[in-house]
Design an enzyme around this catalytic site. Structure first.
Site, short mmCIF file in Angstrom:
data_model
loop_
_atom_site.label_atom_id
_atom_site.label_comp_id
_atom_site.label_asym_id
_atom_site.label_seq_id
_atom_site.Cartn_x
_atom_site.Cartn_y
_atom_site.Cartn_z
CG ASN A 149 -10.79 39.66 24.92
OD1 ASN A 149 -10.67 40.34 23.50
ND2 ASN A 149 -10.17 39.13 25.64
CG ASP B 233 -4.19 35.04 20.07
OD1 ASP B 233 -4.29 33.55 20.61
OD2 ASP B 233 -4.49 35.83 19.73
CG ASP C 171 -13.25 31.74 32.39
OD1 ASP C 171 -12.75 33.05 32.40
OD2 ASP C 171 -12.44 30.94 33.60
P1 IMP Z 1 -10.89 35.47 30.15
O1 IMP Z 1 -11.20 34.16 29.81
O2 IMP Z 1 -11.57 37.12 29.60
O3 IMP Z 1 -11.12 35.70 32.32
O4 IMP Z 1 -9.08 35.34 30.28
C1 IMP Z 1 -8.35 34.93 29.83
C2 IMP Z 1 -7.45 34.91 29.86
O5 IMP Z 1 -6.83 33.83 29.33
C3 IMP Z 1 -7.35 35.82 28.37
O6 IMP Z 1 -7.14 36.95 29.69
C4 IMP Z 1 -5.95 35.92 27.64
O7 IMP Z 1 -4.40 35.94 28.22
C5 IMP Z 1 -5.93 34.22 27.60
N1 IMP Z 1 -6.29 33.92 26.94
C6 IMP Z 1 -7.25 33.25 26.11
N2 IMP Z 1 -7.95 32.68 25.03
C7 IMP Z 1 -6.80 33.18 24.18
C8 IMP Z 1 -7.12 32.84 23.21
O8 IMP Z 1 -7.79 32.56 21.69
N3 IMP Z 1 -5.76 33.29 22.87
C9 IMP Z 1 -4.18 34.37 23.55
N4 IMP Z 1 -4.86 34.66 25.01
C10 IMP Z 1 -5.99 33.79 25.50
#
Ligand code: IMP
Length: 206
Positions: A23, A167, A83
């Site tokens: 990401n 966000d 995560d």
């Molecule tokens: P993962 O932790 O990569 O499995 O994904 C977590 C998901 O939560 C992300 O794809 C976002 O959709 C959401 N997410 C996690 N942290 C943030 C942040 O700081 N801003 C906005 N969305 C977030």
């Protein structure tokens, strides 16, 4: 998982640590937080690693651990992974650990925001929080967990289309801006991820 008495055995200053994420936004936030420390953060992109494990955990800690152990196994480097997700009271604190899959289940990010905002209007409850769990897998294969969360509200209208994930609809408590409207430095002063990362930095540097 355990606390380490002599962390120098597990981590040597100036060593490289892999941050296991593809990401772009997360990598940018994390590199910015590590900027003033003599710790070299390597991203998956820099190592041309595209393979990612299935995030089959039922909570943030389990998924962070799956990713950090996977990264450590394929590279031999100490590795950490986060995560994270958003818990929205009007959705019974979902999507939580399924935040990524939830937003992707809509045709567009805006459709997802519209649905969430319609639930907020119906319930009149706009409270939400973000949560992050970070797992650090050391060279000696010990796992350590660092956590962070931030309380806030869902906005009535999504703000400009910056940032990632949720966000544009999340305003941290005490702020007039959404995460999407904040600069990287502003978001990194308050975000769930920065709270957890600062705990990791403290562990690595003190
Ligand atoms: P993962 O932790 O990569 O499995 O994904 C977590 C998901 O939560 C992300 O794809 C976002 O959709 C959401 N997410 C996690 N942290 C943030 C942040 O700081 N801003 C906005 N969305 C977030």
């Amino acid at each position: 998982m355990r606390l380490l008495k002599n962390k120098k055995k597990y981590f040597h200053q100036n060593k490289k640590i892999l941050f296991f994420s593809n990401n772009f936004y997360k990598v940018r936030e994390i590199k910015n937080l590590f900027k003033k420390h003599s710790i070299d953060i390597i991203s998956l992109k820099e190592l041309s690693v595209e393979k990612e494990p299935l995030e089959s955990g039922i909570n943030f800690i389990e998924n962070a651990k799956i990713k950090s152990e996977f990264g450590n196994n394929i590279t031999g480097l100490p590795c950490f992974a986060d995560d994270s997700g958003i818990c929205i009271e009007a959705l019974n604190f979902k999507p939580g650990v399924y935040s990524k899959r939830y937003i992707e289940s809509f045709n567009t990010r805006n459709d997802c925001f519209k649905y969430i905002i319609s639930k907020i209007r119906k319930t009149k409850i706009n409270r939400a929080y973000f949560k992050t769990s970070i797992c650090l897998t050391t060279e000696n294969k010990h796992n350590l967990i660092f956590e962070g969360s931030v309380e806030g509200n869902i906005t009535n209208i999504p703000s400009k289309d910056n940032g990632f994930g949720y966000d544009p609809i999340f305003k941290p408590a005490g702020f007039m801006k959404t995460f999407a409207e904040m600069t990287l430095t502003e978001k990194n002063k308050v975000s769930h991820r920065s709270i957890a990362i600062n705990k990791l930095i403290d562990f690595l540097t003190n």
